[in-house]
Motif scaffolding. Structure first.
Motif, short mmCIF file in Angstrom:
data_model
loop_
_atom_site.label_atom_id
_atom_site.label_comp_id
_atom_site.label_asym_id
_atom_site.label_seq_id
_atom_site.Cartn_x
_atom_site.Cartn_y
_atom_site.Cartn_z
N GLY A 21 0.82 -1.22 0.00
CA GLY A 21 0.00 0.00 0.00
C GLY A 21 0.85 1.26 0.00
O GLY A 21 0.59 2.21 -0.75
N ALA A 22 1.90 1.28 0.84
CA ALA A 22 2.77 2.45 0.90
C ALA A 22 3.54 2.65 -0.41
O ALA A 22 3.65 3.77 -0.92
N LEU A 23 4.05 1.54 -0.96
CA LEU A 23 4.78 1.64 -2.23
C LEU A 23 3.86 2.10 -3.36
O LEU A 23 4.27 2.90 -4.22
N LEU A 24 2.62 1.60 -3.36
CA LEU A 24 1.68 1.98 -4.41
C LEU A 24 1.36 3.47 -4.34
O LEU A 24 1.35 4.16 -5.37
N ASP A 25 1.12 3.99 -3.13
CA ASP A 25 0.84 5.42 -2.99
C ASP A 25 2.06 6.26 -3.37
O ASP A 25 1.93 7.32 -4.00
N THR A 26 3.25 5.79 -2.98
CA THR A 26 4.48 6.52 -3.35
C THR A 26 4.67 6.52 -4.86
O THR A 26 5.00 7.56 -5.46
N TYR A 27 4.43 5.37 -5.46
CA TYR A 27 4.55 5.25 -6.92
C TYR A 27 3.56 6.17 -7.64
O TYR A 27 3.92 6.87 -8.59
N GLN A 28 2.31 6.19 -7.17
CA GLN A 28 1.29 7.03 -7.78
C GLN A 28 1.64 8.51 -7.60
O GLN A 28 1.40 9.33 -8.50
N ARG A 29 2.22 8.85 -6.45
CA ARG A 29 2.57 10.26 -6.19
C ARG A 29 3.66 10.75 -7.14
O ARG A 29 3.58 11.87 -7.67
N PHE A 30 4.66 9.94 -7.38
CA PHE A 30 5.76 10.36 -8.24
C PHE A 30 5.46 10.15 -9.72
O PHE A 30 6.02 10.86 -10.56
N LEU A 31 4.58 9.20 -10.04
CA LEU A 31 4.26 8.96 -11.45
C LEU A 31 3.45 10.10 -12.04
O LEU A 31 3.68 10.50 -13.18
N SER A 89 -3.71 7.91 5.24
CA SER A 89 -3.71 9.37 5.37
C SER A 89 -2.46 9.85 6.09
O SER A 89 -1.86 10.87 5.71
N ILE A 90 -2.06 9.12 7.15
CA ILE A 90 -0.85 9.51 7.89
C ILE A 90 0.38 9.39 7.00
O ILE A 90 1.24 10.28 6.96
N TYR A 91 0.47 8.28 6.26
CA TYR A 91 1.63 8.06 5.41
C TYR A 91 1.72 9.12 4.31
O TYR A 91 2.82 9.61 4.00
N LEU A 92 0.58 9.47 3.71
CA LEU A 92 0.59 10.48 2.65
C LEU A 92 1.05 11.83 3.18
O LEU A 92 1.77 12.56 2.49
N LYS A 93 0.64 12.19 4.40
CA LYS A 93 1.11 13.44 4.99
C LYS A 93 2.62 13.40 5.22
O LYS A 93 3.34 14.37 4.94
N ILE A 94 3.11 12.26 5.75
CA ILE A 94 4.56 12.13 5.97
C ILE A 94 5.31 12.17 4.64
O ILE A 94 6.37 12.80 4.52
N LEU A 95 4.74 11.52 3.61
CA LEU A 95 5.37 11.50 2.29
C LEU A 95 5.47 12.92 1.73
O LEU A 95 6.52 13.30 1.19
N GLU A 96 4.38 13.68 1.84
CA GLU A 96 4.41 15.06 1.34
C GLU A 96 5.41 15.90 2.10
O GLU A 96 6.10 16.75 1.52
N TRP A 97 5.52 15.68 3.41
CA TRP A 97 6.49 16.42 4.21
C TRP A 97 7.92 16.07 3.78
O TRP A 97 8.77 16.96 3.67
N ILE A 98 8.17 14.79 3.54
CA ILE A 98 9.50 14.37 3.10
C ILE A 98 9.84 14.97 1.73
O ILE A 98 10.96 15.46 1.51
N ILE A 99 8.86 14.96 0.81
CA ILE A 99 9.09 15.54 -0.52
C ILE A 99 9.37 17.03 -0.41
O ILE A 99 10.29 17.56 -1.04
N LEU A 100 8.60 17.73 0.41
CA LEU A 100 8.80 19.16 0.61
C LEU A 100 10.17 19.44 1.23
O LEU A 100 10.88 20.37 0.82
N PHE A 101 10.56 18.61 2.19
CA PHE A 101 11.85 18.79 2.85
C PHE A 101 13.00 18.65 1.85
O PHE A 101 13.90 19.50 1.78
N PHE A 102 12.97 17.59 1.07
CA PHE A 102 14.06 17.37 0.11
C PHE A 102 14.02 18.38 -1.04
O PHE A 102 15.06 18.73 -1.61
#
Length: 203
Positions: A21-31, A89-102
């Motif tokens: 699930g986490a990989l799929l959301d990450t993949y969809q976010r960057f794709l 929802s928690i993971y997506l928020k953390i993912l967006e924070w990580i993307i913004l940070f980098f």
């Protein structure tokens, strides 16, 4: 396969479902699927599913030597459902924070490289070009002043000569006048060339 191995397999598959699930959301976010062409999306999907399938069966092989049972797929499905219900929802928020940070880190690195390496080189090149242009303008101006000075000195020197030439016969004066025109033409051509060079330098 004994009970402990079955239990470890179920726990591992639940975790693998969550990871999926986490990989799929990450993949969809960057794709960014809506902005991609169909053939790029298709190739990316095939690569993603092949990599995940390889990772899943490798994990299964490390636990129970690759034995596939129905509960393996059920456990992976439960892990994926738990991720969707509790952690997405928690993971997506953390993912967006990580993307913004980098993203901010990359912008900071780019600005640092620009101001420490590129900007000083640009300023130095501009300074050198301005110095060369100023020196060229100075040399051309000095050459023009020298030329005017030579013309003035020539007029002063040849003024008495001109008076003497008036006493000579007309035929000799005409020849001397032709020579004088040629010399004046050379000086005029040199002056015009210096003026043109000065205009180009000023541009």
């Amino acid at each position: 396969m004994n009970l402990s191995v079955q239990f470890e397999t179920m726990i591992a598959m639940i975790v693998m479902g969550w990871i999926f699930g986490a990989l799929l959301d990450t993949y969809q976010r960057f794709l960014q699927r809506p902005t991609r062409s169909r053939w790029i999306t298709f190739i990316s999907d095939v690569i993603f599913w092949c990599l995940y399938a390889g990772f899943l069966f490798y994990s299964l092989y490390k636990i129970n030597y690759g034995e596939i049972r129905v509960y393996v797929f059920l456990a992976a499905l439960c892990g994926f459902a738990a991720y969707q219900a509790l952690f997405k929802s928690i993971y997506l928020k953390i993912l967006e924070w990580i993307i913004l940070f980098f993203t901010k880190i990359s912008i900071l690195i780019k600005k640092t490289i620009y101001f420490l390496l590129i900007w000083p080189v640009v300023i130095l090149c501009k300074w050198m070009i301005n110095c060369i242009s100023l020196m060229g303008t100075g040399v051309i101006t000095l050459a023009k002043m020298c030329l005017h000075l030579l013309l003035f000195i020539g007029k002063v020197i040849f003024f008495p000569v001109g008076l003497i030439l008036k006493l000579l016969p007309l035929r000799i004066r005409n020849k001397i006048a032709d020579i004088n025109k040629k010399i004046a033409g050379v000086f005029l051509l040199t002056k015009n060339q210096l003026i043109n060079i000065t205009k180009r330098w000023n541009k």
